[in-house]
Design a protein around this motif. Sequence first.
Motif, PDB file in Angstrom:
ATOM      1  N   GLY A 236     -21.679   2.537  21.292  1.00 21.49           N
ATOM      2  CA  GLY A 236     -20.527   2.415  20.424  1.00 21.49           C
ATOM      3  C   GLY A 236     -20.899   1.751  19.113  1.00 21.49           C
ATOM      4  N   GLN A 237     -19.897   1.563  18.262  1.00 20.98           N
ATOM      5  CA  GLN A 237     -20.089   0.868  16.991  1.00 20.98           C
ATOM      6  C   GLN A 237     -20.383  -0.600  17.290  1.00 20.98           C
ATOM      7  OE1 GLN A 237     -20.397   3.800  15.176  1.00 20.98           O
ATOM      8  NE2 GLN A 237     -19.839   2.374  13.594  1.00 20.98           N
ATOM      9  N   VAL A 238     -21.249  -1.204  16.503  1.00 18.72           N
ATOM     10  CA  VAL A 238     -21.664  -2.578  16.780  1.00 18.72           C
ATOM     11  C   VAL A 238     -21.379  -3.486  15.590  1.00 18.72           C
ATOM     12  CG1 VAL A 238     -24.050  -2.268  16.017  1.00 18.72           C
ATOM     13  CG2 VAL A 238     -23.556  -3.972  17.729  1.00 18.72           C
ATOM     14  N   GLU A 239     -21.010  -4.706  15.913  1.00 18.44           N
ATOM     15  CA  GLU A 239     -20.901  -5.752  14.898  1.00 18.44           C
ATOM     16  C   GLU A 239     -21.516  -7.022  15.478  1.00 18.44           C
ATOM     17  OE1 GLU A 239     -16.724  -8.034  15.015  1.00 18.44           O
ATOM     18  OE2 GLU A 239     -16.533  -5.912  14.520  1.00 18.44           O
ATOM     19  N   VAL A 240     -22.100  -7.814  14.601  1.00 14.44           N
ATOM     20  CA  VAL A 240     -22.746  -9.056  15.036  1.00 14.44           C
ATOM     21  C   VAL A 240     -21.711 -10.164  15.046  1.00 14.44           C
ATOM     22  CG1 VAL A 240     -24.536 -10.734  14.487  1.00 14.44           C
ATOM     23  CG2 VAL A 240     -24.977  -8.309  14.141  1.00 14.44           C
ATOM     24  N   LYS A 241     -21.581 -10.817  16.194  1.00  8.41           N
ATOM     25  CA  LYS A 241     -20.623 -11.910  16.356  1.00  8.41           C
ATOM     26  C   LYS A 241     -21.256 -13.254  16.020  1.00  8.41           C
ATOM     27  CE  LYS A 241     -17.653 -13.998  19.851  1.00  8.41           C
ATOM     28  NZ  LYS A 241     -17.249 -13.952  21.244  1.00  8.41           N
ATOM     29  N   SER A 242     -22.486 -13.456  16.489  1.00  5.91           N
ATOM     30  CA  SER A 242     -23.172 -14.727  16.230  1.00  5.91           C
ATOM     31  C   SER A 242     -24.676 -14.512  16.237  1.00  5.91           C
ATOM     32  CB  SER A 242     -22.804 -15.766  17.295  1.00  5.91           C
ATOM     33  OG  SER A 242     -23.230 -15.325  18.578  1.00  5.91           O
ATOM     34  N   ILE A 243     -25.377 -15.361  15.470  1.00  3.08           N
ATOM     35  CA  ILE A 243     -26.833 -15.335  15.418  1.00  3.08           C
ATOM     36  C   ILE A 243     -27.334 -16.778  15.482  1.00  3.08           C
ATOM     37  CG2 ILE A 243     -26.944 -13.189  14.093  1.00  3.08           C
ATOM     38  CD1 ILE A 243     -27.611 -14.908  11.618  1.00  3.08           C
ATOM     39  N   PRO A 244     -28.622 -16.963  15.799  1.00  2.00           N
ATOM     40  CA  PRO A 244     -29.178 -18.316  15.771  1.00  2.00           C
ATOM     41  C   PRO A 244     -29.066 -18.919  14.368  1.00  2.00           C
ATOM     42  CG  PRO A 244     -30.653 -16.844  16.928  1.00  2.00           C
ATOM     43  CD  PRO A 244     -29.585 -15.993  16.313  1.00  2.00           C
ATOM     44  N   THR A 245     -28.752 -20.193  14.298  1.00  2.00           N
ATOM     45  CA  THR A 245     -28.539 -20.841  13.004  1.00  2.00           C
ATOM     46  C   THR A 245     -29.801 -21.467  12.424  1.00  2.00           C
ATOM     47  OG1 THR A 245     -27.885 -22.855  14.167  1.00  2.00           O
ATOM     48  CG2 THR A 245     -26.121 -21.341  13.504  1.00  2.00           C
ATOM     49  N   ASP A 246     -30.842 -21.583  13.238  1.00  2.00           N
ATOM     50  CA  ASP A 246     -32.058 -22.234  12.783  1.00  2.00           C
ATOM     51  C   ASP A 246     -33.261 -21.512  13.376  1.00  2.00           C
ATOM     52  OD1 ASP A 246     -33.722 -24.045  11.547  1.00  2.00           O
ATOM     53  OD2 ASP A 246     -33.325 -25.681  12.931  1.00  2.00           O
ATOM     54  N   LYS A 247     -34.412 -21.599  12.702  1.00  2.00           N
ATOM     55  CA  LYS A 247     -35.628 -20.956  13.193  1.00  2.00           C
ATOM     56  C   LYS A 247     -36.147 -21.590  14.469  1.00  2.00           C
ATOM     57  CE  LYS A 247     -37.215 -19.245   8.766  1.00  2.00           C
ATOM     58  NZ  LYS A 247     -38.305 -19.145   7.820  1.00  2.00           N
ATOM     59  N   VAL A 248     -35.765 -22.824  14.745  1.00  5.26           N
ATOM     60  CA  VAL A 248     -36.221 -23.526  15.941  1.00  5.26           C
ATOM     61  C   VAL A 248     -35.440 -22.997  17.140  1.00  5.26           C
ATOM     62  CG1 VAL A 248     -36.463 -25.766  17.050  1.00  5.26           C
ATOM     63  CG2 VAL A 248     -36.767 -25.568  14.578  1.00  5.26           C
ATOM     64  N   VAL A 249     -36.160 -22.562  18.173  1.00  9.89           N
ATOM     65  CA  VAL A 249     -35.518 -22.030  19.375  1.00  9.89           C
ATOM     66  C   VAL A 249     -35.181 -23.189  20.303  1.00  9.89           C
ATOM     67  CG1 VAL A 249     -35.803 -20.535  21.387  1.00  9.89           C
ATOM     68  CG2 VAL A 249     -36.720 -19.842  19.178  1.00  9.89           C
ATOM     69  N   LEU A 250     -33.891 -23.451  20.427  1.00  9.61           N
ATOM     70  CA  LEU A 250     -33.385 -24.483  21.325  1.00  9.61           C
ATOM     71  C   LEU A 250     -32.331 -23.856  22.223  1.00  9.61           C
ATOM     72  CD1 LEU A 250     -32.846 -27.332  18.689  1.00  9.61           C
ATOM     73  CD2 LEU A 250     -34.717 -27.154  20.325  1.00  9.61           C
ATOM     74  N   LYS A 251     -31.958 -24.566  23.267  1.00  7.00           N
ATOM     75  CA  LYS A 251     -30.915 -24.072  24.163  1.00  7.00           C
ATOM     76  C   LYS A 251     -29.626 -23.869  23.363  1.00  7.00           C
ATOM     77  CE  LYS A 251     -28.492 -25.056  28.405  1.00  7.00           C
ATOM     78  NZ  LYS A 251     -28.277 -25.973  29.501  1.00  7.00           N
ATOM     79  N   GLY A 252     -29.061 -22.683  23.455  1.00 13.10           N
ATOM     80  CA  GLY A 252     -27.843 -22.361  22.726  1.00 13.10           C
ATOM     81  C   GLY A 252     -28.086 -21.832  21.327  1.00 13.10           C
ATOM     82  N   ASN A 253     -29.301 -22.004  20.801  1.00  9.49           N
ATOM     83  CA  ASN A 253     -29.635 -21.511  19.464  1.00  9.49           C
ATOM     84  C   ASN A 253     -30.627 -20.346  19.565  1.00  9.49           C
ATOM     85  OD1 ASN A 253     -29.440 -21.600  16.605  1.00  9.49           O
ATOM     86  ND2 ASN A 253     -31.445 -22.557  16.528  1.00  9.49           N
ATOM     87  N   ASN A 254     -30.560 -19.618  20.672  1.00  7.22           N
ATOM     88  CA  ASN A 254     -31.490 -18.517  20.873  1.00  7.22           C
ATOM     89  C   ASN A 254     -30.767 -17.237  21.314  1.00  7.22           C
ATOM     90  OD1 ASN A 254     -30.767 -19.508  23.389  1.00  7.22           O
ATOM     91  ND2 ASN A 254     -32.752 -19.088  24.295  1.00  7.22           N
ATOM     92  N   ILE A 255     -29.504 -17.085  20.898  1.00  9.15           N
ATOM     93  CA  ILE A 255     -28.690 -15.965  21.356  1.00  9.15           C
ATOM     94  C   ILE A 255     -28.088 -15.210  20.173  1.00  9.15           C
ATOM     95  CG2 ILE A 255     -26.633 -15.308  22.672  1.00  9.15           C
ATOM     96  CD1 ILE A 255     -27.146 -17.791  24.419  1.00  9.15           C
ATOM     97  N   ILE A 256     -28.207 -13.888  20.218  1.00  7.18           N
ATOM     98  CA  ILE A 256     -27.518 -13.015  19.276  1.00  7.18           C
ATOM     99  C   ILE A 256     -26.345 -12.415  20.032  1.00  7.18           C
ATOM    100  CG2 ILE A 256     -27.660 -10.958  17.828  1.00  7.18           C
ATOM    101  CD1 ILE A 256     -30.712 -11.417  17.715  1.00  7.18           C
TER     102      ILE A 256
END
Length: 136
Positions: free
Chosen positions: A40-60
């Motif tokens: 289907g058609q896709v839209e991005v809801k959320s992306i990681p906010t920082d280059k550092v991969v931490l728990k919760g900051n590693n999900i698209i």
Amino acid sequence: MKHELKIYELGKLLERVTEAYNTSLLAKINLSGGWMTLQGQVEVKSIPTDKVVLKGNNIIGLIVKSTEGVGTELKITGAKDGKFEVAIAPKKVIEIHTGGLGLQVQKEKTDECTIKIDDSMIFTVKASAADVEALV
């Protein structure tokens, strides 16, 4: 063109592409007796906010909308020090001649391209491959 992108870079790319161009997704998930597909058609809801991969900051977070307008949430989770194999190429179509003897010609579309992630996710973008490459 092939790239190896971390989760942050992949998120930025998908965000830029979906904001600028009409984008659809075909996701294939292997199962023991076959496979499951989501499209289907896709839209991005959320992306990681920082280059550092931490728990919760590693999900698209993606929303995949069907033709009825109903959305399904899909998440891409990146592992620490993991990279995704991403291939950007012009979309290929097969031209079938009606009067031919089974001659089929494979052509590349100049106004559409695909972004493949590990051959499991295929994004179809209504833009040339050069335009999408510029966003990487």
